[in-house]
Design an enzyme around this catalytic site. Structure first.
Site, PDB file in Angstrom:
ATOM      1  N   HIS A  75       0.853  -1.190   0.000  1.00  0.00           N
ATOM      2  CA  HIS A  75       0.000   0.000   0.000  1.00  0.00           C
ATOM      3  C   HIS A  75       0.886   1.237   0.000  1.00  0.00           C
ATOM      4  O   HIS A  75       1.680   1.426   0.907  1.00  0.00           O
ATOM      5  CB  HIS A  75      -0.909   0.011   1.236  1.00  0.00           C
ATOM      6  N   TYR A 204      -9.286   6.115   6.975  1.00  0.00           N
ATOM      7  CA  TYR A 204      -9.507   6.530   8.374  1.00  0.00           C
ATOM      8  C   TYR A 204     -10.523   7.663   8.302  1.00  0.00           C
ATOM      9  O   TYR A 204     -10.255   8.688   7.676  1.00  0.00           O
ATOM     10  CB  TYR A 204      -8.208   7.046   8.993  1.00  0.00           C
ATOM     11  N   PRO A 296      -4.699   1.478  18.322  1.00  0.00           N
ATOM     12  CA  PRO A 296      -4.354   1.000  16.972  1.00  0.00           C
ATOM     13  C   PRO A 296      -4.512   2.053  15.856  1.00  0.00           C
ATOM     14  O   PRO A 296      -4.281   1.758  14.710  1.00  0.00           O
ATOM     15  CB  PRO A 296      -5.298  -0.174  16.750  1.00  0.00           C
ATOM     16  N   LYS A 300       0.606   0.794  14.842  1.00  0.00           N
ATOM     17  CA  LYS A 300       1.974   0.692  15.363  1.00  0.00           C
ATOM     18  C   LYS A 300       2.213  -0.501  16.285  1.00  0.00           C
ATOM     19  O   LYS A 300       3.365  -0.875  16.511  1.00  0.00           O
ATOM     20  CB  LYS A 300       2.316   1.976  16.143  1.00  0.00           C
ATOM     21  N   TYR A 394       3.884   6.882   9.550  1.00  0.00           N
ATOM     22  CA  TYR A 394       3.031   5.732   9.248  1.00  0.00           C
ATOM     23  C   TYR A 394       3.856   4.600   8.628  1.00  0.00           C
ATOM     24  O   TYR A 394       3.686   3.435   8.963  1.00  0.00           O
ATOM     25  CB  TYR A 394       1.904   6.140   8.303  1.00  0.00           C
TER      26      TYR A 394
HETATM   27  P1  FAS Z   1       0.813 -10.828  22.166  1.00  0.00           P
HETATM   28  O1  FAS Z   1      -0.116 -10.341  23.235  1.00  0.00           O
HETATM   29  O2  FAS Z   1       0.323 -10.946  20.763  1.00  0.00           O
HETATM   30  O3  FAS Z   1       1.377 -12.274  22.552  1.00  0.00           O
HETATM   31  C1  FAS Z   1       1.756 -12.559  23.888  1.00  0.00           C
HETATM   32  C2  FAS Z   1       1.666 -14.071  24.071  1.00  0.00           C
HETATM   33  O4  FAS Z   1       2.141 -14.373  25.394  1.00  0.00           O
HETATM   34  C3  FAS Z   1       0.241 -14.579  23.970  1.00  0.00           C
HETATM   35  O5  FAS Z   1       0.190 -15.678  23.080  1.00  0.00           O
HETATM   36  C4  FAS Z   1      -0.100 -14.991  25.404  1.00  0.00           C
HETATM   37  O6  FAS Z   1      -0.953 -16.133  25.463  1.00  0.00           O
HETATM   38  C5  FAS Z   1       1.265 -15.330  25.968  1.00  0.00           C
HETATM   39  N1  FAS Z   1       1.323 -15.230  27.436  1.00  0.00           N
HETATM   40  C6  FAS Z   1       0.722 -14.312  28.228  1.00  0.00           C
HETATM   41  N2  FAS Z   1       1.012 -14.566  29.526  1.00  0.00           N
HETATM   42  C7  FAS Z   1       1.817 -15.668  29.541  1.00  0.00           C
HETATM   43  C8  FAS Z   1       2.434 -16.410  30.569  1.00  0.00           C
HETATM   44  N3  FAS Z   1       2.289 -16.082  31.847  1.00  0.00           N
HETATM   45  N4  FAS Z   1       3.187 -17.486  30.224  1.00  0.00           N
HETATM   46  C9  FAS Z   1       3.350 -17.824  28.916  1.00  0.00           C
HETATM   47  N5  FAS Z   1       2.779 -17.160  27.886  1.00  0.00           N
HETATM   48  C10 FAS Z   1       2.024 -16.094  28.206  1.00  0.00           C
HETATM   49  N6  FAS Z   1      -1.609  -3.740  16.453  1.00  0.00           N
HETATM   50  C11 FAS Z   1      -1.569  -3.141  15.237  1.00  0.00           C
HETATM   51  O7  FAS Z   1      -0.473  -2.803  14.751  1.00  0.00           O
HETATM   52  N7  FAS Z   1      -2.738  -2.922  14.545  1.00  0.00           N
HETATM   53  C12 FAS Z   1      -3.963  -3.331  15.042  1.00  0.00           C
HETATM   54  O8  FAS Z   1      -4.976  -3.148  14.411  1.00  0.00           O
HETATM   55  C13 FAS Z   1      -4.035  -3.962  16.290  1.00  0.00           C
HETATM   56  N8  FAS Z   1      -5.237  -4.389  16.801  1.00  0.00           N
HETATM   57  C14 FAS Z   1      -5.261  -4.991  18.035  1.00  0.00           C
HETATM   58  C15 FAS Z   1      -6.470  -5.453  18.606  1.00  0.00           C
HETATM   59  C16 FAS Z   1      -6.486  -6.044  19.871  1.00  0.00           C
HETATM   60  C17 FAS Z   1      -7.796  -6.533  20.464  1.00  0.00           C
HETATM   61  C18 FAS Z   1      -5.300  -6.202  20.604  1.00  0.00           C
HETATM   62  C19 FAS Z   1      -5.297  -6.828  21.988  1.00  0.00           C
HETATM   63  C20 FAS Z   1      -4.093  -5.763  20.049  1.00  0.00           C
HETATM   64  C21 FAS Z   1      -4.081  -5.162  18.764  1.00  0.00           C
HETATM   65  N9  FAS Z   1      -2.885  -4.734  18.179  1.00  0.00           N
HETATM   66  C22 FAS Z   1      -2.828  -4.136  16.969  1.00  0.00           C
HETATM   67  C23 FAS Z   1      -1.647  -4.898  18.864  1.00  0.00           C
HETATM   68  C24 FAS Z   1      -1.201  -6.305  18.670  1.00  0.00           C
HETATM   69  O9  FAS Z   1      -1.151  -6.602  17.308  1.00  0.00           O
HETATM   70  C25 FAS Z   1       0.105  -6.447  19.393  1.00  0.00           C
HETATM   71  O10 FAS Z   1       0.962  -5.360  19.140  1.00  0.00           O
HETATM   72  C26 FAS Z   1       0.820  -7.730  19.058  1.00  0.00           C
HETATM   73  O11 FAS Z   1      -0.057  -8.797  19.313  1.00  0.00           O
HETATM   74  C27 FAS Z   1       2.071  -7.779  19.911  1.00  0.00           C
HETATM   75  O12 FAS Z   1       2.571  -9.052  19.856  1.00  0.00           O
HETATM   76  P2  FAS Z   1       3.262  -9.711  21.146  1.00  0.00           P
HETATM   77  O13 FAS Z   1       4.196  -8.724  21.733  1.00  0.00           O
HETATM   78  O14 FAS Z   1       3.744 -11.025  20.668  1.00  0.00           O
HETATM   79  O15 FAS Z   1       2.086  -9.878  22.223  1.00  0.00           O
HETATM   80  C1  PHB Z   2      -6.258  -3.552  10.611  1.00  0.00           C
HETATM   81  O1  PHB Z   2      -6.290  -3.849   9.392  1.00  0.00           O
HETATM   82  O2  PHB Z   2      -6.609  -4.359  11.495  1.00  0.00           O
HETATM   83  C2  PHB Z   2      -5.774  -2.186  11.015  1.00  0.00           C
HETATM   84  C3  PHB Z   2      -5.162  -1.386  10.073  1.00  0.00           C
HETATM   85  C4  PHB Z   2      -4.705  -0.130  10.454  1.00  0.00           C
HETATM   86  C5  PHB Z   2      -4.902   0.305  11.754  1.00  0.00           C
HETATM   87  C6  PHB Z   2      -5.516  -0.502  12.697  1.00  0.00           C
HETATM   88  C7  PHB Z   2      -5.971  -1.757  12.324  1.00  0.00           C
HETATM   89  O3  PHB Z   2      -4.473   1.553  12.123  1.00  0.00           O
END
Ligand code: FAS
Ligand code: PHB
Length: 404
Positions: A75, A204, A296, A300, A394
């Protein structure tokens, strides 16, 4: 009690843990991942969709980029719409050629899991009672229970990749930890559908009714978000209610392209900015959501996790390949410099793009804050320099190298 050994113990098999594990293995640095839930559960969490170039380069370096390169979409720009009037942020032009890749976090996680298992690398899923021990010593360890058996994992270093609700962050004594937090007075209702996206690029959209984001996963799969009050529950939102509200918040042309269909996934996520300082304690390093969370709005979250992984990977490579242990003290400072830039951008985009209504924010209250933010958004989307500021952040700021 069973005792096992590895060089780097990784807590968490989300994108941070899996990407770090894959990179370390490429350098012959042994590592074992300990994950609390099942792999299926990890894959069931629908999250990010936009990858910065730095992330893409790291996945290629990890040798796991085939599907991303085949299916991910480049993109070169995205749209910011205010009350239906759209401005395109031409990232490629404004940054001198940079872009982002649209490829789901679930897909990346799936690819990394497949690579890890085909390389025969060890991952303990459904690990209970994970405990980090002696992280300040030269022989830290991780204890946990797996299939009813108590296991002691002895290692040189621990990477806390266990997300916001993990245990690693608590290993840093409270008196040594500084936590910065801002909780936003609204959430994002997300919906995934097997329907074609309304446009080729992300939109957005800020309207008097609230914020909306039109994103995608492929040419046939769309991802949408609506700003909703924190009091809303998922049962308050039927698919029809979602589609009808989304149509009202998209620019007319995009709304006319909207193809509705049954939701594959629908969930409400709270929005918060959170940073823990420092990001390391002794031989334990916090990576990704274990150390920081962003709203989000700036895409980032996953991308900041990737730059943490890149920094720790460089440090571990220097430690084991060159025997230089002094560089481990650089991790937190280098990681936090880029994290704070990503946090500020995400906070700024969230403040500009959402309706705070009469909810107070900063030191400003309600209407006054709204008017300041309207003016800020109008300036940064109408001037070339303003659009460049948005575009540079971005696509992602450069990754910092280790000091020599
Ligand atoms: P994660 O949280 O993905 O992974 C951590 C792992 O550790 C999990 O599998 C968990 O089960 C495990 N864990 C936890 N406690 C533990 C323990 N005690 N022992 C062993 N394992 C354990 N980011 C974007 O860039 N764009 C988005 O649109 C976006 N949307 C999101 C929506 C939601 C609902 C959430 C919660 C996050 C969103 N994020 C988004 C951010 C997300 O993508 C995170 O940045 C990303 O998952 C980070 O990855 P990890 O650091 O691996 O953490
Ligand atoms: C998504 O595709 O999930 C997404 C993309 C851009 C954002 C947040 C979420 O800023």
């Amino acid at each position: 009690m069973k005792t096992i050994k590895t060089k780097v113990a990784i807590i968490g098999a989300g994108p941070s843990g899996l990407l770090l594990g894959q990179l370390l293995s490429k350098q012959g640095i042994s590592n074992i991942i300990v994950e609390r839930v099942t792999g299926e559960y990890v894959l069931g969490r629908i999250r990010a969709g936009i990858l910065e170039q730095g992330f893409v380069d790291l996945v290629r370096e990890a040798g796991v980029a085939d599907r991303m390169d085949a299916e991910g979409e480049v993109h070169e720009g995205f749209e910011i719409a205010v009350d239906g009037v759209s401005t395109r942020i031409d990232m490629k032009k404004l940054t001198g050629g940079d872009a982002v890749v649209c490829y789901g976090q679930v897909d990346i996680t799936e690819d990394l899991m497949a690579a890890r298992s085909s390389a025969g690398l060890e991952t303990y899923y459904e690990a209970d009672g994970v405990e980090l021990k002696n992280v300040k010593s030269e022989s830290p360890s991780v204890s946990f229970v797996h299939n009813g058996e108590k296991i002691e994992l002895e290692c040189d270093y621990i990477a806390g990749c266990d997300g916001f609700h993990g245990v690693s962050r608590q290993t840093i004594p409270a008196e040594l930890r500084t936590e910065h937090e801002r909780v936003y007075p609204f959430g994002w209702l997300g919906l995934l559908s097997e329907t074609p996206p309304v446009s080729e690029e992300l939109i957005y959209s800020k309207t008097k009714r609230g914020f909306a984001l039109a994103s995608m996963r492929s040419e046939t799969r769309s991802r949408y978000y609506l700003q909703v009050p924190l009091t809303d529950k998922i049962e308050d939102w039927s698919d029809d209610a979602f589609w009808s509200e989304l149509k009202k918040r998209l620019p007319v042309k995009a709304a006319a392209n909207l193809v509705t269909g049954p939701s594959i996934e629908k969930s409400i996520a709270p929005l918060r900015s959170f940073i823990c300082e420092p990001m390391q304690y002794g031989n334990m390093f916090l990576v990704g959501d274990a150390a920081h969370i962003v709203p989000p709005t700036g895409a980032k979250g996953l991308n900041l996790a990737a730059s943490d992984v890149a920094t720790l990977y460089k440090i571990m490579t220097r430690v084991y390949k060159e025997g230089d242990k002094s560089c481990i003290d650089q991790y937190s400072e280098i990681a936090l410099r880029r994290v704070w830039h990503g946090e500020r951008f995400s906070w700024w985009m969230t403040n500009m793009m959402h309706n705070f209504g009469d909810m107070s924010s900063h030191e400003l209250e309600g209407e006054t804050f709204e008017r300041f933010m309207e003016s800020e958004l109008s300036y940064f989307t109408s001037s070339e320099n303003g659009k460049r500021v948005i575009a540079e952040q971005y696509v992602g700021l450069p990754y910092e190298e280790l000091a020599p």
